[in-house]
Structures are given as C-alpha cells and as structure tokens.
Design a protein around this motif. Structure first.
Motif, PDB file in Angstrom:
ATOM      1  N   ARG A 235     -17.586  61.610  42.966  1.00 51.53           N
ATOM      2  CA  ARG A 235     -17.759  60.221  42.535  1.00 51.53           C
ATOM      3  C   ARG A 235     -16.517  59.818  41.754  1.00 51.53           C
ATOM      4  NH1 ARG A 235     -23.079  58.533  42.884  1.00 51.53           N
ATOM      5  NH2 ARG A 235     -22.665  56.770  41.508  1.00 51.53           N
ATOM      6  N   ILE A 236     -16.042  58.609  42.003  1.00 53.35           N
ATOM      7  CA  ILE A 236     -14.957  58.079  41.190  1.00 53.35           C
ATOM      8  C   ILE A 236     -15.573  57.286  40.049  1.00 53.35           C
ATOM      9  CG2 ILE A 236     -14.702  55.962  42.584  1.00 53.35           C
ATOM     10  CD1 ILE A 236     -11.670  56.164  41.985  1.00 53.35           C
ATOM     11  N   GLU A 237     -14.992  57.449  38.868  1.00 57.17           N
ATOM     12  CA  GLU A 237     -15.545  56.787  37.672  1.00 57.17           C
ATOM     13  C   GLU A 237     -14.414  56.177  36.872  1.00 57.17           C
ATOM     14  OE1 GLU A 237     -18.907  58.371  35.013  1.00 57.17           O
ATOM     15  OE2 GLU A 237     -17.085  58.920  33.941  1.00 57.17           O
ATOM     16  N   VAL A 238     -14.619  54.940  36.462  1.00 61.24           N
ATOM     17  CA  VAL A 238     -13.634  54.211  35.656  1.00 61.24           C
ATOM     18  C   VAL A 238     -14.321  53.701  34.399  1.00 61.24           C
ATOM     19  CG1 VAL A 238     -11.960  52.331  35.581  1.00 61.24           C
ATOM     20  CG2 VAL A 238     -12.444  53.471  37.759  1.00 61.24           C
ATOM     21  N   VAL A 239     -13.709  53.946  33.255  1.00 63.61           N
ATOM     22  CA  VAL A 239     -14.209  53.424  31.980  1.00 63.61           C
ATOM     23  C   VAL A 239     -13.159  52.462  31.431  1.00 63.61           C
ATOM     24  CG1 VAL A 239     -15.001  53.967  29.656  1.00 63.61           C
ATOM     25  CG2 VAL A 239     -15.457  55.560  31.540  1.00 63.61           C
ATOM     26  N   LEU A 240     -13.601  51.245  31.090  1.00 58.73           N
ATOM     27  CA  LEU A 240     -12.690  50.175  30.696  1.00 58.73           C
ATOM     28  C   LEU A 240     -12.724  49.912  29.202  1.00 58.73           C
ATOM     29  CD1 LEU A 240     -13.679  47.770  33.601  1.00 58.73           C
ATOM     30  CD2 LEU A 240     -11.555  49.105  33.445  1.00 58.73           C
TER      31      LEU A 240
ATOM     32  N   THR B 288     -14.516  45.509  42.371  1.00 62.87           N
ATOM     33  CA  THR B 288     -13.974  45.248  43.706  1.00 62.87           C
ATOM     34  C   THR B 288     -13.143  46.430  44.204  1.00 62.87           C
ATOM     35  OG1 THR B 288     -13.918  42.856  43.278  1.00 62.87           O
ATOM     36  CG2 THR B 288     -12.532  43.702  45.076  1.00 62.87           C
ATOM     37  N   ALA B 289     -12.299  46.967  43.317  1.00 61.61           N
ATOM     38  CA  ALA B 289     -11.438  48.085  43.711  1.00 61.61           C
ATOM     39  C   ALA B 289     -12.254  49.326  44.054  1.00 61.61           C
ATOM     40  CB  ALA B 289     -10.454  48.390  42.585  1.00 61.61           C
ATOM     41  N   VAL B 290     -13.278  49.635  43.253  1.00 62.98           N
ATOM     42  CA  VAL B 290     -14.102  50.813  43.501  1.00 62.98           C
ATOM     43  C   VAL B 290     -14.941  50.624  44.761  1.00 62.98           C
ATOM     44  CG1 VAL B 290     -15.974  52.244  42.596  1.00 62.98           C
ATOM     45  CG2 VAL B 290     -14.128  51.496  41.076  1.00 62.98           C
ATOM     46  N   ALA B 291     -15.453  49.397  44.985  1.00 61.75           N
ATOM     47  CA  ALA B 291     -16.244  49.129  46.187  1.00 61.75           C
ATOM     48  C   ALA B 291     -15.408  49.342  47.445  1.00 61.75           C
ATOM     49  CB  ALA B 291     -16.795  47.708  46.148  1.00 61.75           C
TER      50      ALA B 291
ATOM     51  N   VAL C 230      -7.405  53.314  43.551  1.00 61.84           N
ATOM     52  CA  VAL C 230      -8.005  52.540  42.455  1.00 61.84           C
ATOM     53  C   VAL C 230      -7.066  52.499  41.259  1.00 61.84           C
ATOM     54  CG1 VAL C 230      -9.887  52.513  40.772  1.00 61.84           C
ATOM     55  CG2 VAL C 230     -10.379  52.942  43.182  1.00 61.84           C
ATOM     56  N   ALA C 231      -6.437  53.619  40.946  1.00 65.01           N
ATOM     57  CA  ALA C 231      -5.508  53.646  39.818  1.00 65.01           C
ATOM     58  C   ALA C 231      -4.355  52.674  40.040  1.00 65.01           C
ATOM     59  CB  ALA C 231      -4.977  55.068  39.625  1.00 65.01           C
ATOM     60  N   ARG C 232      -3.829  52.625  41.266  1.00 64.76           N
ATOM     61  CA  ARG C 232      -2.719  51.718  41.567  1.00 64.76           C
ATOM     62  C   ARG C 232      -3.173  50.260  41.460  1.00 64.76           C
ATOM     63  NH1 ARG C 232      -1.608  53.532  46.149  1.00 64.76           N
ATOM     64  NH2 ARG C 232      -2.759  52.013  47.401  1.00 64.76           N
ATOM     65  N   THR C 233      -4.340  49.965  42.001  1.00 62.31           N
ATOM     66  CA  THR C 233      -4.856  48.595  41.966  1.00 62.31           C
ATOM     67  C   THR C 233      -5.053  48.110  40.536  1.00 62.31           C
ATOM     68  OG1 THR C 233      -5.975  48.888  44.090  1.00 62.31           O
ATOM     69  CG2 THR C 233      -6.754  47.096  42.679  1.00 62.31           C
ATOM     70  N   LEU C 234      -5.650  48.958  39.715  1.00 58.19           N
ATOM     71  CA  LEU C 234      -5.912  48.551  38.329  1.00 58.19           C
ATOM     72  C   LEU C 234      -4.622  48.445  37.527  1.00 58.19           C
ATOM     73  CD1 LEU C 234      -9.163  50.591  37.545  1.00 58.19           C
ATOM     74  CD2 LEU C 234      -8.930  48.223  38.318  1.00 58.19           C
TER      75      LEU C 234
ATOM     76  N   VAL D  49      -7.587  50.448  31.064  1.00 58.08           N
ATOM     77  CA  VAL D  49      -8.434  51.574  31.469  1.00 58.08           C
ATOM     78  C   VAL D  49      -8.427  52.648  30.387  1.00 58.08           C
ATOM     79  CG1 VAL D  49      -8.764  53.399  33.173  1.00 58.08           C
ATOM     80  CG2 VAL D  49      -7.982  51.129  33.904  1.00 58.08           C
ATOM     81  N   LEU D  50      -9.627  53.007  29.931  1.00 59.01           N
ATOM     82  CA  LEU D  50      -9.746  54.091  28.953  1.00 59.01           C
ATOM     83  C   LEU D  50      -9.787  55.453  29.633  1.00 59.01           C
ATOM     84  CD1 LEU D  50     -12.367  52.700  26.402  1.00 59.01           C
ATOM     85  CD2 LEU D  50      -9.883  52.864  26.128  1.00 59.01           C
ATOM     86  N   ASP D  51     -10.426  55.504  30.795  1.00 61.38           N
ATOM     87  CA  ASP D  51     -10.542  56.779  31.494  1.00 61.38           C
ATOM     88  C   ASP D  51     -10.775  56.507  32.972  1.00 61.38           C
ATOM     89  OD1 ASP D  51     -10.754  59.554  31.899  1.00 61.38           O
ATOM     90  OD2 ASP D  51     -12.926  59.510  31.657  1.00 61.38           O
ATOM     91  N   ILE D  52     -10.200  57.349  33.818  1.00 58.20           N
ATOM     92  CA  ILE D  52     -10.435  57.261  35.247  1.00 58.20           C
ATOM     93  C   ILE D  52     -10.361  58.674  35.812  1.00 58.20           C
ATOM     94  CG2 ILE D  52      -7.978  56.823  35.715  1.00 58.20           C
ATOM     95  CD1 ILE D  52      -8.873  55.188  38.162  1.00 58.20           C
ATOM     96  N   GLY D  53     -11.277  59.001  36.712  1.00 60.22           N
ATOM     97  CA  GLY D  53     -11.252  60.349  37.251  1.00 60.22           C
ATOM     98  C   GLY D  53     -12.320  60.570  38.298  1.00 60.22           C
ATOM     99  N   LEU D  54     -12.301  61.779  38.883  1.00 60.95           N
ATOM    100  CA  LEU D  54     -13.322  62.206  39.840  1.00 60.95           C
ATOM    101  C   LEU D  54     -14.360  63.043  39.115  1.00 60.95           C
ATOM    102  CD1 LEU D  54     -11.151  63.279  42.901  1.00 60.95           C
ATOM    103  CD2 LEU D  54     -12.526  61.209  42.677  1.00 60.95           C
ATOM    104  N   ARG D  55     -15.600  62.791  39.390  1.00 61.76           N
ATOM    105  CA  ARG D  55     -16.684  63.535  38.769  1.00 61.76           C
ATOM    106  C   ARG D  55     -17.484  64.231  39.859  1.00 61.76           C
ATOM    107  NH1 ARG D  55     -13.612  62.190  35.387  1.00 61.76           N
ATOM    108  NH2 ARG D  55     -13.994  60.740  33.671  1.00 61.76           N
ATOM    109  N   ARG D  56     -17.746  65.506  39.684  1.00 61.12           N
ATOM    110  CA  ARG D  56     -18.567  66.257  40.630  1.00 61.12           C
ATOM    111  C   ARG D  56     -19.967  66.445  40.049  1.00 61.12           C
ATOM    112  NH1 ARG D  56     -13.402  68.122  41.634  1.00 61.12           N
ATOM    113  NH2 ARG D  56     -12.905  68.205  43.866  1.00 61.12           N
TER     114      ARG D  56
END
Length: 334
Positions: free
Chosen positions: A237-242, A253-256, A287-291, A298-305
């Motif tokens: 799962r990709i997760e972004v914290v703003l 929109t970017a995550v969708a 997503v990182a490039r778009t944001l 962005v406070l945090d962005i990453g992949l979560r398993r």
C-alpha cells in the motif's frame, strides 16, 4: 498411523484433537503438523484453545478425541516416551530464586535422573549455550527478566529435547529481555530442536516462526508462512501523510492514478491518504514526483506492507470480552 516417512519429517502431528471442559469445547478438531527443526507459531485470541492444545501435546491433559504424536510417539498410549523427548516452558519461570544459575541447572539435571557428574557437565554446557557464564554463580533473585527466562529455557533443555513447547515465553519482558529470549530460541532451532510457540506478541511470531497456525474457538482457521499470511491479506500500500489539508485533493488524485483509478482511503483528521498498489516502487516514484511538482507539503510518504496484526484481526475479528474471559477460564482449568 502416519507413514514412517511422515513421522520422520514431522516432530508434532495432531489429527482431530478435541478437549471439552463441562459444556465448553476448548479444542474442537485441531489438525497440526510441525516439521522437525522449525518454529511453529500457534496464534489465536484468548480462549482459542492454544494453551489446552499445548497441554494435550505435552501429555499434561488427556485428549477427549482425535490423536497426536510428538517425537514419533502417541501422547495417550506412550506418554512416558513423549515426556523423554520434550521440554516445556510455561508463562512464568520455574527456577529457584535463592539458588545460583549453576545450582539451578545442576538441580534440574539431578531431577532428570542424571548422575552428579552428568548434571555438572550438562549445566556447564547450558550456561555457555545460553550466555549465562558470567552470571553462573549469582543468585537468580538478582537476574533481569530476560536472564531468568534464558535460565528457564536452559533448564527445559537439560535432556536436549527434540520438541520444546514455549507458552508465552516473553510475557512481561522489556525489549532487551525479549531479544535475549529470541536469540536463545534461534540457537535452539539451529541445533535441530523443534519449537511450538504460543504468543500474543505478533511481531515475535513474525520474527521467530517458520510456519504459523491461527486458531479460533478451538479450530484451525488457516496456516502458512508469515509472508504467505500477509500476502493473503493484501500486497503493498502506498501511504502519504500531509502537513496541510489543502493538499488533500491533489494527493487523492495522484494516489488514485497509481491505484488503477480506485478511490484511495482518506483520513482527513490525520491528513493521511493510502491505497493498495501492484507495482510499489513505480507507484511511489510517480506520486512523489507529482506531489513535488505540485508543491505539496508532505510529512511522510512510503510503502506499507501488511503486518501479522492485520492478518490476525482479519482472521479472528473482535471477540466479546465476557465470552473471551469465560473461555480462557475453561482453557486454564486443567
């Protein structure tokens, strides 16, 4: 009876194992196989039948139905031979606090009918194996929780058992103590000992277990490797914290887009957006490039398993406290 090839492959075999206490069924047709020299984590909520299963397999409680073999011997017909091949470590250390570590191990050796010379020699071997040499002549009352548990494990290994049952071995220990116990368990399996582990610490099961069996209401729900169980729940799962609520629309929109057009889950209170993805690295990069181009804070962005906690909750769900307490009391009644 299982064929000879099967009994040589597995140290623990249970088929349709059952146990009732009055009108309550603690274990209801449990099937289990544990390969030699591996760690099998037995997981489940309170009252699921884990402790009762361990007690039946270790000959402390007689099954009401089904059959089980441990170390190649039937637990009902030849409990004496089973006991010679197992060790059992309960939830609370069974060592004497007044004695030293060395004295404890020598005492257990004599209780297991070793001669004085054999008991002394085995004590020295175990003190070295469990890294207790420097504390060998200190009273156990001054030991940390991790050291006590390591000594307890050493005592259960006096006869170098083929199978070791560990029931909640790190309950109440601090992180250092838990890690000490984990290291000791890994050393045991490296020498060929088979371990059946019950624990409520799912990170512990994840780190130690080669195979996991999840039980609920006395039945096996599923079994697989830790990685296999996580895959069954879902992939990356990709997760972004703003930092700014104003960036939620562009992030959604970017995550969708990387999630195949599926609407992501959005937590407006925590400013978190997340969604499952198939190609995690590519999705994270896009997503990182778009944001970054949008100037989003962005406070945090990453992949979560998935974690075993998520697997556990998905498989067992929520249990009413009253029912759980009643079942746990029945399970501990033996």
């Amino acid at each position: 009876m299982p064929p000879v090839s099967e009994t040589s492959e597995y140290s623990v075999i249970a088929e349709g194992l059952r146990k009732r206490y009055g009108d309550k069924t603690a274990v209801d047709g449990l099937d289990l196989r544990v390969r030699r020299g591996t760690v099998c984590g037995l997981l489940g909520p309170n009252g699921a039948g884990k402790t009762t299963s361990v007690r039946m397999l270790s000959t402390l409680v007689r099954p009401d139905g089904g059959r089980a073999e441990v170390g190649g011997h039937d637990v009902v017909r030849r409990p004496d031979l089973v006991r010679r091949r197992i060790g059992l470590t309960g939830q609370h250390p069974a060592v004497d606090e007044i004695l030293t570590a060395r004295q404890n191990l020598r005492m257990f050796g004599r209780l297991f009918h070793l001669s004085h010379r054999e008991a002394r020699a085995r004590a020295e071997e175990l003190l070295a194996q469990f890294s207790l040499g420097e504390a060998a002549d200190k009273q156990v009352r001054g030991f940390s929780g991790g050291m006590r548990r390591r000594l307890d494990l050493a005592a259960s290994m006096i006869l170098a058992p083929e199978v070791l049952f560990l029931d909640e071995p790190t309950t109440g220990l601090d992180p250092r103590g838990r890690r000490e116990v984990w290291d000791a368990v890994r050393r045991l399996t490296a020498t060929g000992t088979t371990v059946l582990l019950t624990t409520h610490y799912l990170d512990e099961a994840d780190k130690l277990s080669d195979w996991i069996c999840v039980v609920d209401r006395g039945r096996k729900v599923t079994e697989d490797t830790p990685a296999g169980l996580k895959r069954a729940v879902g992939g990356d799962r990709i997760e972004v914290v703003l930092a700014d609520p104003a960036d939620l629309p562009v992030t959604t929109t970017a995550v969708a887009r990387v999630a195949g057009g599926r609407p992501p889950e959005t937590d407006e209170a925590e400013l978190r957006v997340h969604a499952p993805v198939t190609d995690g690295v590519a999705a994270l990069t896009e997503v990182a490039r778009t944001l970054q181009e949008a100037g989003a804070a962005v406070l945090d962005i990453g992949l979560r398993r998935p974690t075993l906690d998520e697997v556990f909750l998905r498989l067992t769900g929520d249990r009413p406290d009253e029912e759980t307490d009643q079942e746990k009391q029945k399970e501990n009644a033996a």
